[in-house]
Design a protein around this motif. Sequence first.
Motif, PDB file in Angstrom:
ATOM      1  N   LEU A 122     -19.577   5.651  13.106  1.00  0.00           N
ATOM      2  CA  LEU A 122     -18.133   5.881  13.088  1.00  0.00           C
ATOM      3  C   LEU A 122     -17.592   5.861  14.516  1.00  0.00           C
ATOM      4  N   ARG A 123     -16.666   4.962  14.789  1.00  0.00           N
ATOM      5  CA  ARG A 123     -16.085   4.841  16.123  1.00  0.00           C
ATOM      6  C   ARG A 123     -14.702   5.480  16.123  1.00  0.00           C
ATOM      7  N   VAL A 124     -14.516   6.424  17.018  1.00  0.00           N
ATOM      8  CA  VAL A 124     -13.212   7.078  17.165  1.00  0.00           C
ATOM      9  C   VAL A 124     -12.786   6.994  18.619  1.00  0.00           C
ATOM     10  N   PRO A 125     -11.493   6.812  18.885  1.00  0.00           N
ATOM     11  CA  PRO A 125     -11.030   6.740  20.270  1.00  0.00           C
ATOM     12  C   PRO A 125     -11.037   8.115  20.923  1.00  0.00           C
ATOM     13  N   ALA A 126     -10.933   8.149  22.226  1.00  0.00           N
ATOM     14  CA  ALA A 126     -10.910   9.419  22.946  1.00  0.00           C
ATOM     15  C   ALA A 126      -9.719  10.266  22.525  1.00  0.00           C
ATOM     16  N   SER A 127      -8.645   9.635  22.060  1.00  0.00           N
ATOM     17  CA  SER A 127      -7.465  10.376  21.608  1.00  0.00           C
ATOM     18  C   SER A 127      -7.729  11.158  20.327  1.00  0.00           C
ATOM     19  N   ALA A 128      -8.884  10.913  19.693  1.00  0.00           N
ATOM     20  CA  ALA A 128      -9.229  11.629  18.466  1.00  0.00           C
ATOM     21  C   ALA A 128      -9.890  12.976  18.735  1.00  0.00           C
ATOM     22  N   ILE A 129     -10.173  13.281  19.996  1.00  0.00           N
ATOM     23  CA  ILE A 129     -10.752  14.587  20.324  1.00  0.00           C
ATOM     24  C   ILE A 129      -9.734  15.671  20.007  1.00  0.00           C
ATOM     25  N   LEU A 130     -10.162  16.700  19.305  1.00  0.00           N
ATOM     26  CA  LEU A 130      -9.301  17.847  19.010  1.00  0.00           C
ATOM     27  C   LEU A 130      -9.556  18.912  20.070  1.00  0.00           C
ATOM     28  N   GLY A 131      -8.554  19.175  20.888  1.00  0.00           N
ATOM     29  CA  GLY A 131      -8.737  20.138  21.964  1.00  0.00           C
ATOM     30  C   GLY A 131      -9.505  19.520  23.120  1.00  0.00           C
ATOM     31  N   GLU A 132     -10.475  20.280  23.634  1.00  0.00           N
ATOM     32  CA  GLU A 132     -11.236  19.845  24.796  1.00  0.00           C
ATOM     33  C   GLU A 132     -12.676  19.545  24.429  1.00  0.00           C
ATOM     34  N   LEU A 133     -13.284  18.650  25.179  1.00  0.00           N
ATOM     35  CA  LEU A 133     -14.705  18.361  25.010  1.00  0.00           C
ATOM     36  C   LEU A 133     -15.536  19.629  25.212  1.00  0.00           C
ATOM     37  N   GLY A 134     -16.547  19.800  24.367  1.00  0.00           N
ATOM     38  CA  GLY A 134     -17.479  20.903  24.536  1.00  0.00           C
ATOM     39  C   GLY A 134     -16.991  22.243  24.037  1.00  0.00           C
ATOM     40  N   GLN A 135     -15.795  22.294  23.466  1.00  0.00           N
ATOM     41  CA  GLN A 135     -15.221  23.570  23.021  1.00  0.00           C
ATOM     42  C   GLN A 135     -15.240  23.724  21.502  1.00  0.00           C
ATOM     43  N   GLY A 136     -16.056  22.934  20.828  1.00  0.00           N
ATOM     44  CA  GLY A 136     -16.055  22.937  19.364  1.00  0.00           C
ATOM     45  C   GLY A 136     -16.377  24.282  18.742  1.00  0.00           C
ATOM     46  N   PHE A 137     -17.401  24.966  19.276  1.00  0.00           N
ATOM     47  CA  PHE A 137     -17.769  26.251  18.699  1.00  0.00           C
ATOM     48  C   PHE A 137     -16.663  27.288  18.914  1.00  0.00           C
ATOM     49  N   ARG A 138     -16.008  27.227  20.060  1.00  0.00           N
ATOM     50  CA  ARG A 138     -14.909  28.168  20.303  1.00  0.00           C
ATOM     51  C   ARG A 138     -13.762  27.906  19.337  1.00  0.00           C
ATOM     52  N   TYR A 139     -13.447  26.637  19.106  1.00  0.00           N
ATOM     53  CA  TYR A 139     -12.374  26.313  18.170  1.00  0.00           C
ATOM     54  C   TYR A 139     -12.757  26.670  16.739  1.00  0.00           C
ATOM     55  N   ALA A 140     -14.051  26.579  16.438  1.00  0.00           N
ATOM     56  CA  ALA A 140     -14.492  26.973  15.093  1.00  0.00           C
ATOM     57  C   ALA A 140     -14.162  28.435  14.833  1.00  0.00           C
ATOM     58  N   GLN A 141     -14.304  29.276  15.853  1.00  0.00           N
ATOM     59  CA  GLN A 141     -13.965  30.684  15.684  1.00  0.00           C
ATOM     60  C   GLN A 141     -12.453  30.893  15.608  1.00  0.00           C
TER      61      GLN A 141
END
Length: 397
Positions: free
Chosen positions: A226-245
Amino acid sequence: MDAMLTPELSALQARIRTFIADQVIPLEGDPRGGAHGPDESLRRELIERARRAELLSPHAARRYGGLGLSHVGRAVAFEEAGYSMLGPVALNVFAPDEGNMHLLEEVATPAQKEQWLRPMAEGHIRSCFCMTEPAPGAGSDPSMLATTAVPYQDASGEGYVINGLKWFITGADGARLAIIMAMVPQVGATMFLADMATPGITLERNMDTLDRCFPGGHGVVRFSGLRVPASAILGELGQGFRYAQVRLSPARLTHCMRWLGAARRAHDIAVAYARTRMAFGKPIGQHEGVGFQLADNEMDLHVARLTIHHCAQVLDAGHLGLHESSRAKVIVSEAVWRVADRCVQVLGGQGVTGETVVARIFADMRAFRIYDGPSEVHRWSLAKHIIKGHRPAGTAA
């Protein structure tokens, strides 16, 4: 608790209660509600009824078409919606869309909000949250995340290639938006937004589960190149676990709100039956074996509601801690489960049939002790916190 509500919330509570009774409960037997939840035509009909009643998306900001309720207001509205298993669908406050809308409001860019949040809040599209994976991937332990997102750069620009397998993905079948949690090498867990119609996303199958109240059921989703553009990042790189909370703490509480309404419905049915069913010369509710179960229900419902409203007030005041969120989720999920179980017992043979909705509530509610973290994981987290000498907010020394 009702006596503590503002006049505005009391009026809204009455409006939703009437709407659920008159516009939603009559559709509970509609054949469009199948093994994997209400189909799209039934969902759209329910959404339109709520739109006409001006009750759609009470949690969403007014600029996106919602009512902009506080968390205390949501506690009132969501409980009333939960009185019917179709109520959360009608008001557009069902999982995972409600939690995803909250996440997008908190984290998404203005462009992402217009593309995804607005049509979700207006009830035009559904979404899914792709985090849970089969073994050896992430389940209760998110650090085991196995889905990857590898950067690429070519003539089309910069982006990421996502590969992985997810399961128990609620609402995947029929969803337009996927929020995908993936591990970016040397960066960490990151969330991405993708249209479910994008090449590289495959819904492999729907899983057969006890519950059947979530539109789209629970799917197994594969990401292959699956190819997604950089504009598809939600929030900031590396912050996925923080956003999950950011998403999960309020979402645990809103689950509690909805299931409290379902438990109250089951209790009301059991009480009505106990008042009229005769045995050994009197209504069964006058026998201690039944009456005590109804009394225990009242106490569990009361404690659950107090817990929910306390946490809602904390959220409105600022921030609900993870440990307080865990504590509330365990208290409420196990309390409402006990209520549903007792209601089946009070109804006797009727409780295990489709003659009332109690058996359906019982089956749907069982999963709540697992979804958004099983009770055992929350207890383990609380225990570690206690052993370290800390106490959840609101706990007496």
